[in-house]
Design an enzyme around this catalytic site. Structure first.
Site, PDB file in Angstrom:
ATOM      1  N   GLY A 149       0.781  -1.235   0.000  1.00 12.92           N
ATOM      2  CA  GLY A 149       0.000   0.000   0.000  1.00 12.92           C
ATOM      3  C   GLY A 149       0.809   1.279   0.000  1.00 12.92           C
ATOM      4  O   GLY A 149       1.962   1.305   0.447  1.00 12.92           O
ATOM      5  N   ASN A 152      -1.463   7.282   1.433  1.00 10.06           N
ATOM      6  CA  ASN A 152      -2.510   8.318   1.452  1.00 10.06           C
ATOM      7  C   ASN A 152      -3.871   7.814   1.963  1.00 10.06           C
ATOM      8  O   ASN A 152      -4.609   8.572   2.580  1.00 10.06           O
ATOM      9  CB  ASN A 152      -2.642   8.969   0.072  1.00 10.06           C
ATOM     10  CG  ASN A 152      -2.925   7.974  -1.023  1.00 10.06           C
ATOM     11  OD1 ASN A 152      -2.764   6.770  -0.835  1.00 10.06           O
ATOM     12  ND2 ASN A 152      -3.345   8.470  -2.163  1.00 10.06           N
ATOM     13  N   SER A 177       2.437   1.082   3.764  1.00  8.81           N
ATOM     14  CA  SER A 177       3.574   1.991   3.608  1.00  8.81           C
ATOM     15  C   SER A 177       4.240   2.161   4.970  1.00  8.81           C
ATOM     16  O   SER A 177       3.572   2.224   6.005  1.00  8.81           O
ATOM     17  CB  SER A 177       3.077   3.343   3.101  1.00  8.81           C
ATOM     18  OG  SER A 177       4.077   4.319   3.313  1.00  8.81           O
ATOM     19  N   GLU A 178       5.550   2.265   4.964  1.00 14.49           N
ATOM     20  CA  GLU A 178       6.258   2.458   6.244  1.00 14.49           C
ATOM     21  C   GLU A 178       5.849   3.782   6.898  1.00 14.49           C
ATOM     22  O   GLU A 178       5.975   3.953   8.107  1.00 14.49           O
ATOM     23  CB  GLU A 178       7.768   2.478   5.996  1.00 14.49           C
ATOM     24  CG  GLU A 178       8.220   3.678   5.187  1.00 14.49           C
ATOM     25  CD  GLU A 178       9.719   3.727   4.951  1.00 14.49           C
ATOM     26  OE1 GLU A 178      10.139   3.302   3.865  1.00 14.49           O
ATOM     27  OE2 GLU A 178      10.443   4.181   5.832  1.00 14.49           O
ATOM     28  N   SER A 228       3.811   4.480  -6.626  1.00 13.23           N
ATOM     29  CA  SER A 228       4.252   5.357  -7.711  1.00 13.23           C
ATOM     30  C   SER A 228       4.616   4.543  -8.955  1.00 13.23           C
ATOM     31  O   SER A 228       4.817   3.323  -8.872  1.00 13.23           O
ATOM     32  CB  SER A 228       5.466   6.158  -7.244  1.00 13.23           C
ATOM     33  OG  SER A 228       6.501   5.256  -6.921  1.00 13.23           O
ATOM     34  N   GLU A 249      -1.888  -0.039  -9.268  1.00 10.69           N
ATOM     35  CA  GLU A 249      -2.590   1.240  -9.168  1.00 10.69           C
ATOM     36  C   GLU A 249      -1.530   2.295  -8.909  1.00 10.69           C
ATOM     37  O   GLU A 249      -1.030   2.421  -7.790  1.00 10.69           O
ATOM     38  CB  GLU A 249      -3.603   1.212  -8.019  1.00 10.69           C
ATOM     39  CG  GLU A 249      -4.784   0.292  -8.255  1.00 10.69           C
ATOM     40  CD  GLU A 249      -5.720   0.772  -9.349  1.00 10.69           C
ATOM     41  OE1 GLU A 249      -5.519   1.871  -9.899  1.00 10.69           O
ATOM     42  OE2 GLU A 249      -6.646   0.023  -9.683  1.00 10.69           O
ATOM     43  N   CYS A 283      -4.008   9.926  -5.962  1.00 13.05           N
ATOM     44  CA  CYS A 283      -3.435   9.504  -7.242  1.00 13.05           C
ATOM     45  C   CYS A 283      -4.206  10.008  -8.444  1.00 13.05           C
ATOM     46  O   CYS A 283      -3.636  10.328  -9.476  1.00 13.05           O
ATOM     47  CB  CYS A 283      -3.390   7.991  -7.278  1.00 13.05           C
ATOM     48  SG  CYS A 283      -4.983   7.257  -6.857  1.00 13.05           S
ATOM     49  N   GLU A 380       4.140  14.229 -11.505  1.00  9.70           N
ATOM     50  CA  GLU A 380       3.168  14.035 -10.423  1.00  9.70           C
ATOM     51  C   GLU A 380       3.785  14.638  -9.153  1.00  9.70           C
ATOM     52  O   GLU A 380       4.845  14.206  -8.697  1.00  9.70           O
ATOM     53  CB  GLU A 380       2.880  12.543 -10.191  1.00  9.70           C
ATOM     54  CG  GLU A 380       1.847  12.360  -9.091  1.00  9.70           C
ATOM     55  CD  GLU A 380       1.610  10.908  -8.688  1.00  9.70           C
ATOM     56  OE1 GLU A 380       2.576  10.163  -8.502  1.00  9.70           O
ATOM     57  OE2 GLU A 380       0.436  10.533  -8.553  1.00  9.70           O
ATOM     58  N   LYS A 450      -2.164   3.290 -19.778  1.00  9.42           N
ATOM     59  CA  LYS A 450      -0.776   3.746 -19.961  1.00  9.42           C
ATOM     60  C   LYS A 450       0.067   3.473 -18.705  1.00  9.42           C
ATOM     61  O   LYS A 450      -0.116   2.461 -18.036  1.00  9.42           O
ATOM     62  CB  LYS A 450      -0.762   5.218 -20.382  1.00  9.42           C
ATOM     63  CG  LYS A 450      -1.524   5.447 -21.716  1.00  9.42           C
ATOM     64  CD  LYS A 450      -1.118   6.727 -22.410  1.00  9.42           C
ATOM     65  CE  LYS A 450      -1.771   7.939 -21.829  1.00  9.42           C
ATOM     66  NZ  LYS A 450      -1.439   9.181 -22.533  1.00  9.42           N
ATOM     67  N   GLY A 453      -0.983   2.263 -14.694  1.00  8.16           N
ATOM     68  CA  GLY A 453      -1.290   0.977 -14.073  1.00  8.16           C
ATOM     69  C   GLY A 453      -1.941  -0.045 -14.970  1.00  8.16           C
ATOM     70  O   GLY A 453      -2.258   0.231 -16.139  1.00  8.16           O
ATOM     71  N   GLU A 457      -9.550  -2.127  -9.779  1.00  9.20           N
ATOM     72  CA  GLU A 457     -10.047  -2.400  -8.440  1.00  9.20           C
ATOM     73  C   GLU A 457     -11.534  -2.069  -8.426  1.00  9.20           C
ATOM     74  O   GLU A 457     -12.051  -1.384  -9.300  1.00  9.20           O
ATOM     75  CB  GLU A 457      -9.278  -1.570  -7.397  1.00  9.20           C
ATOM     76  CG  GLU A 457      -7.804  -1.989  -7.343  1.00  9.20           C
ATOM     77  CD  GLU A 457      -7.058  -1.559  -6.100  1.00  9.20           C
ATOM     78  OE1 GLU A 457      -7.050  -0.354  -5.804  1.00  9.20           O
ATOM     79  OE2 GLU A 457      -6.456  -2.437  -5.439  1.00  9.20           O
TER      80      GLU A 457
HETATM   81  P1  NDP Z   1       5.788   4.335  -3.384  1.00 11.97           P
HETATM   82  O1  NDP Z   1       5.797   3.848  -4.785  1.00 11.97           O
HETATM   83  O2  NDP Z   1       6.989   4.993  -2.864  1.00 11.97           O
HETATM   84  O3  NDP Z   1       5.494   3.107  -2.395  1.00 11.97           O
HETATM   85  C1  NDP Z   1       4.330   2.305  -2.504  1.00 11.97           C
HETATM   86  C2  NDP Z   1       4.536   1.043  -1.684  1.00 11.97           C
HETATM   87  O4  NDP Z   1       5.490   0.192  -2.321  1.00 11.97           O
HETATM   88  C3  NDP Z   1       5.084   1.312  -0.278  1.00 11.97           C
HETATM   89  O5  NDP Z   1       4.524   0.405   0.618  1.00 11.97           O
HETATM   90  C4  NDP Z   1       6.563   1.049  -0.489  1.00 11.97           C
HETATM   91  O6  NDP Z   1       7.249   0.786   0.703  1.00 11.97           O
HETATM   92  C5  NDP Z   1       6.515  -0.136  -1.418  1.00 11.97           C
HETATM   93  N1  NDP Z   1       7.737  -0.372  -2.181  1.00 11.97           N
HETATM   94  C6  NDP Z   1       8.729   0.501  -2.489  1.00 11.97           C
HETATM   95  N2  NDP Z   1       9.682  -0.112  -3.235  1.00 11.97           N
HETATM   96  C7  NDP Z   1       9.283  -1.397  -3.411  1.00 11.97           C
HETATM   97  C8  NDP Z   1       9.819  -2.538  -4.089  1.00 11.97           C
HETATM   98  N3  NDP Z   1      10.969  -2.474  -4.760  1.00 11.97           N
HETATM   99  N4  NDP Z   1       9.127  -3.693  -4.055  1.00 11.97           N
HETATM  100  C9  NDP Z   1       7.951  -3.787  -3.407  1.00 11.97           C
HETATM  101  N5  NDP Z   1       7.399  -2.748  -2.730  1.00 11.97           N
HETATM  102  C10 NDP Z   1       8.041  -1.566  -2.741  1.00 11.97           C
HETATM  103  O7  NDP Z   1       4.492   5.253  -3.252  1.00 11.97           O
HETATM  104  P2  NDP Z   1       4.063   6.193  -2.034  1.00 11.97           P
HETATM  105  O8  NDP Z   1       3.864   5.375  -0.820  1.00 11.97           O
HETATM  106  O9  NDP Z   1       5.000   7.343  -1.996  1.00 11.97           O
HETATM  107  O10 NDP Z   1       2.633   6.686  -2.521  1.00 11.97           O
HETATM  108  C11 NDP Z   1       2.453   7.690  -3.437  1.00 11.97           C
HETATM  109  C12 NDP Z   1       2.252   7.135  -4.834  1.00 11.97           C
HETATM  110  O11 NDP Z   1       1.186   6.195  -4.841  1.00 11.97           O
HETATM  111  C13 NDP Z   1       1.865   8.208  -5.830  1.00 11.97           C
HETATM  112  O12 NDP Z   1       2.569   8.039  -7.027  1.00 11.97           O
HETATM  113  C14 NDP Z   1       0.391   7.965  -6.035  1.00 11.97           C
HETATM  114  O13 NDP Z   1      -0.085   8.429  -7.257  1.00 11.97           O
HETATM  115  C15 NDP Z   1       0.303   6.487  -5.918  1.00 11.97           C
HETATM  116  N6  NDP Z   1      -1.063   6.093  -5.589  1.00 11.97           N
HETATM  117  C16 NDP Z   1      -1.819   5.469  -6.541  1.00 11.97           C
HETATM  118  C17 NDP Z   1      -3.150   5.158  -6.305  1.00 11.97           C
HETATM  119  C18 NDP Z   1      -3.973   4.463  -7.321  1.00 11.97           C
HETATM  120  O14 NDP Z   1      -4.957   3.826  -6.939  1.00 11.97           O
HETATM  121  N7  NDP Z   1      -3.681   4.529  -8.605  1.00 11.97           N
HETATM  122  C19 NDP Z   1      -3.794   5.519  -5.039  1.00 11.97           C
HETATM  123  C20 NDP Z   1      -2.890   6.119  -4.084  1.00 11.97           C
HETATM  124  C21 NDP Z   1      -1.586   6.421  -4.372  1.00 11.97           C
HETATM  125  P3  NDP Z   1       7.793   2.016   1.608  1.00 11.97           P
HETATM  126  O15 NDP Z   1       7.321   3.283   1.034  1.00 11.97           O
HETATM  127  O16 NDP Z   1       7.230   1.729   2.929  1.00 11.97           O
HETATM  128  O17 NDP Z   1       9.282   1.923   1.567  1.00 11.97           O
END
Ligand code: NDP
Length: 483
Positions: A149, A152, A177-178, A228, A249, A283, A380, A450, A453, A457
């Site tokens: 996750g 947000n 998320s951490e 992301s 996503e 997002c 973004e 694109k 994702g 969901e």
């Molecule tokens: P991140 O991409 O930084 O992290 C998302 C999750 O992936 C976190 O739990 C993170 O861990 C984990 N992660 C990071 N690297 C890896 C890896 N190599 N393998 C597996 N897991 C990994 O996103 P954010 O948490 O910063 O969230 C913001 C982003 O999420 C924005 O780009 C936003 O648009 C998107 N988002 C998309 C949504 C959608 O439904 N389309 C909805 C909400 C947000 P950790 O961060 O704990 O290190």
């Protein structure tokens, strides 16, 4: 306030601690003060979660679908009954004001549990007549799914992934998320209380490395990530190496088109919802607002007037309507983009300042006269920064709106019904809005095209991403072999 959970992880139906894992401080974004500490999952914790999930999945899949559904609907009921307590925790975890979390987090999580709980008993294969012979399909679960996750919407993301996965007979290991590790633990508690077998929904904490470990483990059949685009690319590639199913996503830079015949107050309201709800950390936000030149100044005047009405107070006070950024890192990143917007020549209409108080507060910010090549129109930002761009011609606006690698959402404001549908038909995005923005009821598929994702969901569409079909050919006569 202290929000320390009983232990860091929830595995096999109980809290589990392993202090050998790296310490993660949980910070209340409104004040910058620590409210809890958790530990990242060690290999031992991850293994325990995967083993428990594997065991629980077999037990769960053997239940009748309606019995599974009842557990989910009971969990929804418990979640609604505890909405205030869960919303307060979500506010401490994320900094989002209670006025939002009370109506958008545990409530939308409960909606998902309720919807997929109801759907569970309707999930079937089909009968395929073939003349004398016939075939049928069996809808089967995938196995153990990993949910990863973003920060947000921690409760909503956990439920949006768990509800369809569990309805289909899968188990889940979820890594929040951490930055926001607390709320998912409550989802695990509630599912257990509602009757889910121990180990069906497990929560393991940690940074990206823990997510990566899940994405590559042979016990995981599917990875569902909200995060992301760069993370999505890494996780998708890791999952592909083992031919795992994925739902991605990811991020966006979505367009919102405001035509000169639009109801301006509604368009302004849509732009506010699509840029400043959750302090812009959404997002699907419509962060590129294309406004037809004839209404531009009227739109900007009304927008600035309403944005100045944002209440940036104590998030626990329900009168507060705008909260802080989730973390210092995110606040620094957003301020960097605001500086870049100014430096590249955009006109600052309102906001732009980091508040001189503890925590990570940035004013809702509007830039006008933004051009397509500016950084704030391309990246973004994931913060409260709206870019307003001008346009004259419909076709030109559509082409510019589509000129992005992202494709999550898109919106149009117009009173011309034909134009509304024509424009939405031409915009390349997964989740679209006409005279509205950012509605995400569970009955409607949510997802992207694109780089934003793959997969969907919510709605029945999610079922396709958490189940697979087994085809069975049935011969009614003798087998005719050539020799
Ligand atoms: P991140 O991409 O930084 O992290 C998302 C999750 O992936 C976190 O739990 C993170 O861990 C984990 N992660 C990071 N690297 C890896 C890896 N190599 N393998 C597996 N897991 C990994 O996103 P954010 O948490 O910063 O969230 C913001 C982003 O999420 C924005 O780009 C936003 O648009 C998107 N988002 C998309 C949504 C959608 O439904 N389309 C909805 C909400 C947000 P950790 O961060 O704990 O290190």
């Amino acid at each position: 306030m202290i929000c320390q959970p009983t232990a860091s992880h929830f595995v096999d139906g109980r809290y589990l601690e392993d202090e050998a894992g790296d310490e993660i401080a949980v910070i209340y974004p409104a004040t910058g003060t620590p409210i809890a500490t958790v530990h990242a999952a060690t290999d031992a914790v991850i293994d325990a979660a995967l083993d428990a999930a594997t065991r629980a999945q077999a037990e769960w899949a053997a239940l009748s679908p309606r019995a599974r559904g009842r557990v989910l609907t009971d969990a929804a009921r418990i979640m609604r009954a505890r909405n205030r307590e869960l919303s307060e925790l979500e506010t401490y975890d994320t900094g989002k004001p209670l006025s939002e979390t009370l109506v958008a987090d545990a409530t939308s999580g409960a909606d998902a549990l309720e919807y997929f709980g109801g759907l569970a008993g309707t999930l079937t294969g089909e009968h395929i007549p073939l003349g004398g012979d016939w075939a049928y399909t069996i809808r089967e679960p995938l196995g153990v799914c990993a949910g990863i996750g973003a920060w947000n919407y921690p409760t909503q993301i956990a439920c949006w992934k768990a509800a369809p996965a569990l309805a289909c007979g899968n188990a889940m290991v979820f890594k929040p998320s951490e930055t926001t590790p607390l709320s998912a633990l409550k989802v695990a508690e509630i599912l257990l209380e509602a009757g889910a077998p121990a180990g069906l929904f497990n929560v393991v904490q940690g940074m990206g490395m823990v997510g990566a470990r899940l994405a590559t483990d042979p016990r995981i059949a599917k990875v569902s990530l909200t995060g992301s685009v760069p993370t999505g690319k890494r996780v998708y590639a890791a999952a592909a190496a083992e031919m795992k199913h994925v739902t991605m996503e990811l991020g966006g830079k979505s367009p919102m088109l405001v035509f000169d015949d639009a109801d301006i107050d509604n368009a302004v309201g849509g732009a506010i919802l699509g840029n400043f709800y959750s302090s812009g950390q959404v997002c699907s936000n419509g962060t590129r607002v294309f406004v037809q030149r004839g209404v531009k100044e009227r739109f900007l005047d009304r927008l600035a007037e309403r944005v100045r009405g944002a209440v940036m107070g104590d998030p626990m006070d329900e009168a507060t309507t705008f909260g802080p950024m989730v973390s210092a890192t995110q606040a620094d990143k957003v301020m960097g983009y605001i500086t870049q917007g100014r430096d590249e020549g955009a006109r600052l209409v309102c906001g732009g300042t980091r508040l001189d108080r503890p925590g990570y507060w940035i004013e809702p910010t509007v830039f006008a006269d933004v051009t397509d090549d500016m950084t704030i129109a391309r990246d973004e930002i994931f913060g409260p920064v709206m870019a307003v761009l001008d346009f004259d011609d419909e076709a030109d606006a559509i082409a510019r709106a589509n000129a992005t690698p992202f494709g999550l959402s898109a919106g149009v404001f117009t009173r011309d019904i034909s134009r509304a549908h024509r424009v939405i038909g031409a915009l390349r995005a997964g989740s679209c809005f006409i005279n509205s923005y950012n509605d995400a009821p569970v009955e409607v598929p949510f997802g992207a095209v694109k780089m934003s994702g793959v997969g969907r969901e919510n709605a029945r569409a999610a079922i396709e991403h958490y189940s697979q079909l087994k085809s069975v050919y049935v011969r009614m006569g003798d087998v005719e072999a050539p020799f």
